[in-house]
Structures are given as C-alpha cells and as structure tokens.
Design an enzyme around this catalytic site. Structure first.
Site, PDB file in Angstrom:
ATOM      1  CG  HIS A   1      41.139  50.852  43.180  1.00  0.00           C
ATOM      2  ND1 HIS A   1      40.588  52.051  42.753  1.00  0.00           N
ATOM      3  CD2 HIS A   1      42.487  51.011  43.076  1.00  0.00           C
ATOM      4  CE1 HIS A   1      41.548  52.884  42.415  1.00  0.00           C
ATOM      5  NE2 HIS A   1      42.714  52.280  42.596  1.00  0.00           N
TER       6      HIS A   1
ATOM      7  CB  SER B   1      44.465  54.182  40.623  1.00  0.00           C
ATOM      8  OG  SER B   1      44.421  54.473  41.997  1.00  0.00           O
TER       9      SER B   1
END
Length: 669
Positions: free
Chosen positions: A644, A529
């Site tokens: 994610h 991320s």
C-alpha cells in the site's frame, strides 16, 4: 467485461493483458518524467534523506534492551537489531544484529519485506516475525529465537495470509488466519480466532471466538502483566464499532459498553473513549472524552466513571499511553500538540504538564514500558525543526538522546496557520510552509480527510529538499473526516455527509488564492489512499481550482470498492453501494462514475502498486484507462512491488517520490 465497465479486465492484478498495459503506461510516463538531469538529481537528493546515517534510530524498549529496525543504502531491506540504553546514549551505538533481512532474502531467493515482530513478555527471548513478499499486507509468520539469532526449528510457522497473532505464553499463541473455506470475513480478515498449542498441528487449535462473515474481523490477546493477567477477544463489527469480551475459565463475558467506544485495560484500570455522546450513571460525556473506572468494579456492575479528559471546541485527545504509575495524554489544540501526565491517587487523579511540544509542531510519545517503570520517549518536530528524541522519567529530568540532522536550510521560511470557511460555515484549519520568494513558485496542497486520521505538523527532509528549497510553498489541510478535533470532526463527514470533506478541501484551495498565496494555475494537490479518493473527487468535481494533481494508491470506483480486497471493511466510512439509498449519495462523487470526456481537467498522475493488497490497483488502472480514452492529460506509474505504500525499500520510495514531485513541478512552474 460489461458495457457499463469495459475496463474490468484491469482488475486482474497479475494477468498478462493487464500487466502489459501497466508496463506500456509506465514506459510512456517515465520517458517523459525521468529523462532529464533534473529528475536524477531530485531522486538522489531524496534518497540521501532516506538513507542518511545521521537519522534517528527509533527504538522500543523490551526488558533491558532497546530494539530498532534500520534501513539504509547498504541494507535496503533492513536490519532488526538491539542495544542497551547506555550504548544508545553514545554517538555510535554498538548494535546486536538479530536478523539481516537482506541476507535472508538472498538466501531464500524471496523479496522479503519486514512487517514487524511480536516479542514474548516477560523474558523477551522468543518472537513471532512477520515477513511480506513485496510489501503486501499479507505475511508469513515464523518463530524466532532472539538470543540464538535464528528461526526456531519446528517453531510456530504460518503461510502467507492476513494474520492476527499474539503470545499467550511460550507454548501457546492466539492466531486468527485463513483456516480454510468460510473462515475469513468478506473484508478478507480472520473470522475465527484460535488458541494454538506448541507442537500440535494447527488443525487441532481450539476455537476461542467466531465472528460473522460481514464483520471486519476478530482477534484475541493476552495481558501478561504480573498480578493482572487477563485475556480478551475482540469483534470488529465495522471500522468504528467493536465488541469486547473477557475470556476467563468460565467462558467469554461481553463487556457492557457501547459498540462505538475505544476501550483498553491497564492493570486495575479500564479506560473508555466514546465516539459519540454517552450517558452513563446519570452523567453525559461528549464524544472524544476519556473515562476511567476500576476494571474489577466495572465487571461487578459499577458505572461511576471518572472523566479524565473532556474535549472543547479547540482541543481534542489525540492518544494516550501508560507508564507504570502514570497516564500520559497527547492532546491537539487547533492541531498543535500538548502533553499532559495524569496520576491516579486514593481520591482523584492529579494532572500536570509533560512538555516537549514545539510551536506549530507535534510531539509523539514513541515508547513506554508500562510493565516496568515510568520512563517515556518523546519525538518532537515541526515543519522546519528536525526531530529531537528525548527520554524522561515522570517527575524527573528529561535528557536529549538523539537529534536528527537538518536536510534543508530553513532560513527565512515561515509557518503560518489559517482558517478557511467551508460551504456550511465551518472553519477549516490549514498550515502554510513558505520559503522566501515563494510568491512566484508553485504551491502543493496535501490532504487526507478520513478514518479519523489527524495530520499534525512534522518535519520532512524529502519535502524540504524536493519542494521548499526549490521555491515551492507547501500546505496541509486539516479537513473534516480526520480526527484533528476529535471523533465528531470525523463523523461530520461520513456516509451521507461525505461531501463536507470535499467542500472543506475546495474551500482551502479557494482561500489560498483569495489570500494571494498562490494562483489556481500554480496550485497542485496530492493525496494517497483515502486521500487518493479525495484527489479523484477534486478532479471530477472541482477541476477549475487546480493546476495539477497527484493521485496515489487511490480508491476511485466506489461502485465496486467493497468487492475488492479489504474494501468491505470501509463501508462504515462511505456507505454500501449495493444499498440504493447509500449509492445515491456515493454516486454523486465517485470519481470513476463521474469522469467525463466533455470536461476540462488539470493534468493528473496516478501512482499505485501491483502488490497493494489493501487498495486494489484496479482503481487507478481503470480510471487512467478511461481518462486516456477520453483524451485527457494523464500520466500513470505502477510500482510492481511495494504494497500500500507503493515502495518496498528506500530506493523505490525515492524514485516514486521524485516521479510525483517532478510531475508537479513541470506542470505548475
């Protein structure tokens, strides 16, 4: 497609051409990394950790029962269940199964992933369950009867979107969702929050609050604490600035607070944590302080705050939580956890140690029931010590409820903390976990450095098995951009000063080599991320420092990040690339714009997920495609599911993790 960016077509997430490219890259990578017997053993070893029956079933207490969500080999999608404290104290508690997500997915032929439930207080009979297709952030919402173990016929139900929901009472909820054109922010979150009455169409829900299109989002909440029932609305202007509103029968009243504070209300108390220095009532409070005042007095104009915590050069406030009569503080002293308990009195607040944090470790207060009593649960662990879950009552004895199994032998392993010196002279802490004989093994350096997220010491059976027991050294860098030393540790590395986070990480890499802990050829790095962006910058700016890189669910094209999915919500972190002054600093490090055919880069593995609706998979796709065209050593793996986290269940997580560790080990050994 444009001359400037010939790979825009890879931003078409589920387009046939893009997915054909993904499948081809996956096949190439998996043919290389998963062919040998070693990969299968590594994957299975990690899977054993993830599915182990002896893991602690972490719980939250709601009324008289303890609730848990559990996944294992037999229930990969998971069981939502509950039990009593008396049962939980036993070695094999008897659980009441509320919802079997595997059975639901099979019955409805949907790839459901559990995303949580909001349970109505008091009573705890009704819940608003959120389920995701494939692990995305977007969910569907369904009302559930916990006693009947079934969804409520004609109950509250919402189609797939990024919702903000919460109970008011059994016949009303707050809902922020996609109500149609113009009702979402540019970041894709709710711009409007409404009060929805049971039995009425959502089109008749009453608007409570509206934000602006460029806000991150809005929401509303109800506090059902008896005698202190209150309603609030929140407007997130950006990731770090919030406006707070009290909702009363007379309308909305904005709380007179700076936009960059975190505020909360519990019973009679308003707590405020400023993110920058704040002068109020003649007193200046530094960033990261914790201040208290009587809520009703504040709303009437009082500003005589009491400072409950003041940070220093080594100590910051990590978080706080309430019990019925006490405030529990978790602080970090040079990134190691300490726990305190504060008790309001007639004249002042009393303070005492709570205890429970191991050396070079962390202690997380995982649950309290502030409506009811002073019970608290603490999960403590360190890099070499598995988790211990304890239960205490403030002022009383502490009992050990659960002890996690050890998944690797820590004998002879050492944990040390060092400090590297960054380019501007700032001392950057980092932890080194080292098994005996690791001098000849590879080193893995992990980092994040963003959004005020602190990386604290914690046990990982997967890292232990996949890295440490094989003779590898594991390192965690606490660089700026994180929250290890409070808000200022973060704000020192945002926007125009973002480069400091990258200089910090590079300084740790150099320090590891200077101390003889590793060599640059055997130093691998990993991050996801915002940490994936960190990896991309290390690749393009400091390639000479590393032997291999794993870059997971990353942001890499910072020219377009604000146009993709939730990217607009993060401009307070990096800046707005459409503003020339801000693009001037972003462009210096944005990996996609700085990768070059003429440079020599270490081998890199990109990992992402098709179903990631937070960070667009196009970042990893385009970077990999450009680097492959330029002739660099690139591997690529995209899980079709997983959101994610790039994994929808333990099987996928074990596989994805094994791919990353196998890549690193093969390049660094």
């Amino acid at each position: 497609m444009t001359v400037e960016d010939p790979y825009l077509w890879l931003e078409d997430v589920t387009g046939d051409e893009a997915l054909d490219w993904v499948r081809s890259r996956n096949a190439e990578t998996l043919d290389v990394l998963t062919a040998g017997e070693r990969f299968g053993q590594l994957r299975d070893s990690i899977r054993e950790v993830l599915d182990a029956g002896g893991r602690i079933p972490y719980v939250v207490r709601r009324g008289p029962r303890l609730y848990n969500f559990w996944q294992d080999a037999e229930h990969p999608r998971g069981l939502w269940r509950r039990t009593t404290l008396e049962e939980y104290r036993t070695a094999e508690p008897e659980w009441e199964i509320l919802l079997d997500v595997d059975a639901l997915a099979a019955a409805e032929d949907e790839n459901w992933v559990w995303k949580g439930a909001a349970v109505l207080r008091p009573g705890h009979r009704l819940g608003l369950i959120q389920l995701s297709r494939g692990g995305a952030d977007a969910t569907v919402v369904r009302e559930f009867d916990l006693d009947a173990h079934e969804f409520v016929p004609d109950g509250y139900s919402l189609p797939e979107a990024k919702h903000r929901i919460g109970w008011i009472d059994q016949d009303r909820i707050y809902v922020g969702t996609d109500f149609g054109p113009g009702t979402l922010t540019t970041a894709g979150y709710a711009r409007i929050v409404k009060e929805w009455q049971r039995g009425t169409p959502i089109e008749e829900a009453v608007t409570v609050f509206e934000g602006k299109p460029d806000d991150v989002g809005v929401m509303a909440s109800h506090d059902p604490t008896e005698g202190f029932e209150r309603d609030f609305a929140y407007r997130w202007l950006d990731f770090y600035r919030t406006e707070y509103f009290a909702r009363t029968p007379a309308g909305l009243t904005k709380l007179d607070l700076p936009q960059d504070v975190n505020a909360s209300v519990h019973r009679e108390w308003l707590l405020v944590q400023p993110r920058s220095a704040w002068t109020v009532n003649g007193a200046e409070h530094p960033a990261g302080s914790l201040l208290a005042i009587d809520y009703d007095a504040f709303m009437a104009g009082a500003r005589d705050f009491t400072a409950l915590f003041t940070p220093d050069a080594h100590t910051s406030l990590d978080y706080y939580t309430w019990t019925r009569h006490h405030l529990l503080l978790a602080t970090l002293h040079d990134v190691k956890s300490e726990l305190r308990v504060l008790t309001p009195g007639p004249e002042d607040w009393a303070e005492a140690e709570l205890g429970g944090a191991p050396e070079f470790g962390s202690a997380q207060i995982v649950d309290t029931e502030p409506d009811v009593d002073d019970e608290y649960l603490v999960d403590s662990s360190s890099y070499l010590q598995p988790s211990t879950l304890t239960r205490g009552v403030v002022g009383g004895d502490v009992e050990t409820l659960k002890q996690a199994p050890s998944f690797f032998d820590p004998a002879g392993m050492e944990v040390s903390q060092y400090f590297a010196t960054s380019d501007d002279g700032t001392k950057i802490p980092y932890f080194v976990v080292r098994p005996p004989g690791a001098e000849d093994g590879p080193t893995l350096l992990y980092g994040y450095g963003g959004f005020e997220v602190s990386l604290t010491p914690a046990y990982s059976g997967s890292i232990g098995r996949a890295w440490l027991t094989r003779g590898g050294t594991y390192v965690v860098a606490n660089i700026r951009g994180g929250g290890e030393y409070g808000p200022e540790w973060h704000t020192q590395a945002v926007k125009a000063n973002r480069h400091r986070a990258y200089e910090d990480f590079a300084a740790v890499a150099r320090d590891l080599v200077a101390r003889g802990i590793t060599t640059k050829e055997r130093l691998g790095i990993q991050g996801g991320s915002n940490g994936g962006l960190l990896m991309g910058v290390m690749l393009t700016t400091y390639p000479e420092l590393f032997g291999a890189i794993v870059c997971q669910v990353p942001l890499l094209d910072l020219k377009r990040y604000h146009l993709l999915l939730a990217g607009a919500s993060w401009m307070a972190e990096w800046g707005d690339p459409d503003v020339p002054e801000e693009w001037a600093w972003i462009s210096k490090y944005s990996p996609y714009q700085n990768v070059s055919a003429d440079a020599k880069y270490p081998p890199i593995l990109f990992v992402t997920s098709t179903r990631d609706d937070r960070v667009h998979p196009g970042h990893a796709r385009k970077m990999a495609a450009r680097m492959i065209e330029q002739g660099h050593d690139v591997e690529y793996y995209e899980n079709i599911e997983g959101g994610h986290g790039a994994a929808a269940d333990n099987e996928q997580l074990a596989f994805r993790s094994a791919v990353a560790y196998e890549f690193l080990w093969s390049k660094l050994s």
